[in-house]
Design a protein around this motif. Structure first.
Motif, PDB file in Angstrom:
ATOM      1  N   THR A  54       0.829  -1.205   0.000  1.00  0.00           N
ATOM      2  CA  THR A  54       0.000   0.000   0.000  1.00  0.00           C
ATOM      3  C   THR A  54       0.859   1.250   0.000  1.00  0.00           C
ATOM      4  N   ALA A  55       1.906   1.279   0.840  1.00  0.00           N
ATOM      5  CA  ALA A  55       2.804   2.437   0.886  1.00  0.00           C
ATOM      6  C   ALA A  55       3.473   2.656  -0.460  1.00  0.00           C
ATOM      7  N   LYS A  56       3.890   1.571  -1.097  1.00  0.00           N
ATOM      8  CA  LYS A  56       4.533   1.675  -2.412  1.00  0.00           C
ATOM      9  C   LYS A  56       3.546   2.186  -3.455  1.00  0.00           C
ATOM     10  N   LEU A  57       2.316   1.677  -3.388  1.00  0.00           N
ATOM     11  CA  LEU A  57       1.273   2.123  -4.315  1.00  0.00           C
ATOM     12  C   LEU A  57       1.026   3.623  -4.174  1.00  0.00           C
ATOM     13  N   LEU A  58       0.879   4.089  -2.935  1.00  0.00           N
ATOM     14  CA  LEU A  58       0.602   5.502  -2.679  1.00  0.00           C
ATOM     15  C   LEU A  58       1.779   6.380  -3.074  1.00  0.00           C
ATOM     16  N   ASN A  59       2.975   5.895  -2.852  1.00  0.00           N
ATOM     17  CA  ASN A  59       4.171   6.675  -3.166  1.00  0.00           C
ATOM     18  C   ASN A  59       4.346   6.907  -4.666  1.00  0.00           C
ATOM     19  N   GLY A  60       3.660   6.094  -5.459  1.00  0.00           N
ATOM     20  CA  GLY A  60       3.753   6.242  -6.907  1.00  0.00           C
ATOM     21  C   GLY A  60       2.717   7.184  -7.490  1.00  0.00           C
ATOM     22  N   ALA A  61       2.000   7.928  -6.629  1.00  0.00           N
ATOM     23  CA  ALA A  61       0.934   8.811  -7.105  1.00  0.00           C
ATOM     24  C   ALA A  61       1.445   9.859  -8.087  1.00  0.00           C
ATOM     25  N   ILE A 114       0.391  10.837   3.903  1.00  0.00           N
ATOM     26  CA  ILE A 114      -0.023   9.451   3.691  1.00  0.00           C
ATOM     27  C   ILE A 114       0.612   8.870   2.437  1.00  0.00           C
ATOM     28  N   ALA A 115       0.715   9.686   1.389  1.00  0.00           N
ATOM     29  CA  ALA A 115       1.313   9.214   0.138  1.00  0.00           C
ATOM     30  C   ALA A 115       2.837   9.202   0.192  1.00  0.00           C
ATOM     31  N   GLY A 116       3.412   9.878   1.195  1.00  0.00           N
ATOM     32  CA  GLY A 116       4.865   9.963   1.269  1.00  0.00           C
ATOM     33  C   GLY A 116       5.442  10.825   0.168  1.00  0.00           C
ATOM     34  N   ARG A 117       4.651  11.812  -0.267  1.00  0.00           N
ATOM     35  CA  ARG A 117       5.053  12.694  -1.361  1.00  0.00           C
ATOM     36  C   ARG A 117       4.843  14.145  -0.930  1.00  0.00           C
ATOM     37  N   LYS A 118       5.915  14.840  -0.610  1.00  0.00           N
ATOM     38  CA  LYS A 118       5.831  16.163  -0.005  1.00  0.00           C
ATOM     39  C   LYS A 118       5.042  17.173  -0.825  1.00  0.00           C
ATOM     40  N   GLY A 119       5.200  17.192  -2.129  1.00  0.00           N
ATOM     41  CA  GLY A 119       4.546  18.215  -2.938  1.00  0.00           C
ATOM     42  C   GLY A 119       3.422  17.710  -3.808  1.00  0.00           C
ATOM     43  N   LEU A 120       2.846  16.561  -3.459  1.00  0.00           N
ATOM     44  CA  LEU A 120       1.807  15.978  -4.309  1.00  0.00           C
ATOM     45  C   LEU A 120       0.569  16.859  -4.370  1.00  0.00           C
ATOM     46  N   SER A 128      -0.039  15.284  10.671  1.00  0.00           N
ATOM     47  CA  SER A 128       0.980  15.319   9.624  1.00  0.00           C
ATOM     48  C   SER A 128       2.330  15.741  10.198  1.00  0.00           C
ATOM     49  N   LEU A 129       2.300  16.640  11.172  1.00  0.00           N
ATOM     50  CA  LEU A 129       3.535  17.150  11.759  1.00  0.00           C
ATOM     51  C   LEU A 129       4.317  16.050  12.468  1.00  0.00           C
ATOM     52  N   LYS A 130       3.618  15.257  13.284  1.00  0.00           N
ATOM     53  CA  LYS A 130       4.288  14.204  14.060  1.00  0.00           C
ATOM     54  C   LYS A 130       4.135  12.821  13.425  1.00  0.00           C
ATOM     55  N   ARG A 131       3.452  12.772  12.275  1.00  0.00           N
ATOM     56  CA  ARG A 131       3.225  11.516  11.544  1.00  0.00           C
ATOM     57  C   ARG A 131       2.439  10.507  12.384  1.00  0.00           C
ATOM     58  N   THR A 132       1.568  11.020  13.216  1.00  0.00           N
ATOM     59  CA  THR A 132       0.701  10.167  14.027  1.00  0.00           C
ATOM     60  C   THR A 132      -0.401   9.565  13.157  1.00  0.00           C
ATOM     61  N   GLY A 133      -0.575   8.263  13.219  1.00  0.00           N
ATOM     62  CA  GLY A 133      -1.685   7.612  12.526  1.00  0.00           C
ATOM     63  C   GLY A 133      -1.492   7.373  11.049  1.00  0.00           C
ATOM     64  N   VAL A 134      -0.276   7.577  10.530  1.00  0.00           N
ATOM     65  CA  VAL A 134      -0.048   7.417   9.090  1.00  0.00           C
ATOM     66  C   VAL A 134      -0.268   5.975   8.652  1.00  0.00           C
ATOM     67  N   GLU A 135       0.306   5.023   9.379  1.00  0.00           N
ATOM     68  CA  GLU A 135       0.169   3.613   8.996  1.00  0.00           C
ATOM     69  C   GLU A 135      -1.276   3.136   9.102  1.00  0.00           C
ATOM     70  N   GLN A 136      -1.991   3.638  10.104  1.00  0.00           N
ATOM     71  CA  GLN A 136      -3.397   3.261  10.257  1.00  0.00           C
ATOM     72  C   GLN A 136      -4.218   3.750   9.065  1.00  0.00           C
ATOM     73  N   ALA A 137      -3.943   4.969   8.624  1.00  0.00           N
ATOM     74  CA  ALA A 137      -4.658   5.515   7.463  1.00  0.00           C
ATOM     75  C   ALA A 137      -4.318   4.729   6.203  1.00  0.00           C
ATOM     76  N   ARG A 138      -3.051   4.395   6.038  1.00  0.00           N
ATOM     77  CA  ARG A 138      -2.648   3.601   4.869  1.00  0.00           C
ATOM     78  C   ARG A 138      -3.312   2.230   4.876  1.00  0.00           C
ATOM     79  N   TRP A 146      -9.536  -0.665   1.218  1.00  0.00           N
ATOM     80  CA  TRP A 146     -10.491  -0.243   0.174  1.00  0.00           C
ATOM     81  C   TRP A 146     -10.001  -0.571  -1.220  1.00  0.00           C
ATOM     82  N   PHE A 147      -8.693  -0.508  -1.408  1.00  0.00           N
ATOM     83  CA  PHE A 147      -8.126  -0.855  -2.720  1.00  0.00           C
ATOM     84  C   PHE A 147      -7.940  -2.371  -2.873  1.00  0.00           C
ATOM     85  N   GLY A 148      -8.255  -3.127  -1.834  1.00  0.00           N
ATOM     86  CA  GLY A 148      -8.039  -4.554  -1.887  1.00  0.00           C
ATOM     87  C   GLY A 148      -6.570  -4.897  -1.772  1.00  0.00           C
ATOM     88  N   ASP A 149      -5.773  -3.939  -1.195  1.00  0.00           N
ATOM     89  CA  ASP A 149      -4.317  -4.109  -1.015  1.00  0.00           C
ATOM     90  C   ASP A 149      -3.664  -4.572  -2.300  1.00  0.00           C
TER      91      ASP A 149
END
Length: 202
Positions: A4-11, A48-54, A182-192, A198-201
């Motif tokens: 999922t992280a890899k998928l989102l990072n490719g946005a 969540i996407a791991g993309r600073k300027g997305l 977003s500042l402390k990256r709290t809950g990022v993995e839970q959101a992913r 939903w994407f069926g992983d």
């Protein structure tokens, strides 16, 4: 989860659509982000996407004035809906956004789930409740991100999470809640994890 992280990072940005005829063709699976202007929606998408300027961020409410689609590959997309509520734009344009958002939520067959971003200090405003009502008849699942929790104590944040969860528990569609920063990256993995479900992983 790594998938999922890899998928989102490719946005990749696809299109900013001002009207439905510009929406990308279905049946790709989509997860949309919505929220009041200036609650940190764009920052949440980027984190969540791991993309600073997305997604574009701004201190000026209402900067996102169109529905923005991001292609993830593999038949999946992220969608950034216009911030609703206060914005420094004419009333007629702001009303047009509401119609555009409602139409997307009610008609878009590709929509697998909605991430609803709320400021943890001011959750469940009237406009937030309106959006939840739009999702209910269509049975759209909703996952609420209570953002900016870094501005609350741990106890305040947990109490807010419980109150919001209780308030939405009576809705007919699936609505889940989590804390996020977003500042402390709290809950990022839970959101992913939720998005991956939903994407069926894929």
């Amino acid at each position: 989860m790594k998938n999922t992280a890899k998928l989102l990072n490719g946005a990749q940005f696809t299109i900013a659509a001002a009207e439905p005829r510009q929406w990308p063709p279905e049946p790709a699976a989509e997860v949309a982000f919505a929220g009041r202007s200036n609650v940190g929606k764009s920052s949440a998408i980027n984190t969540i996407a791991g993309r600073k300027g997305l997604a574009r961020t701004s201190k000026t409410p209402g900067r996102t004035q169109q529905i923005v689609f991001f292609d993830l590959g593999g038949g999946a997309r992220l969608v950034d809906l216009p911030g609703y509520g206060y914005a420094r734009v004419p009333d007629r344009l702001r009303a047009g956004w509401a119609v555009l958002i409602e139409r997307y939520l009610s008609e878009r067959e590709a929509l697998r789930g909605l991430i609803l971003v709320m400021d943890a200090r001011h959750p469940l405003t009237e406009l937030d409740r309106n959006l939840l009502e739009w999702c209910e008849p269509a049975g759209r699942p909703v996952h609420i991100l209570l953002t900016k929790t870094d501005k609350l104590s741990r106890n305040q944040a947990k109490q807010t999470e419980m109150k919001v969860a209780q308030a939405v528990s009576e809705l007919e569609n699936e609505v889940t809640v989590q804390l996020f920063s977003s500042l402390k990256r709290t809950g990022v993995e839970q959101a992913r994890e939720k998005i991956g479900t939903w994407f069926g992983d894929r």
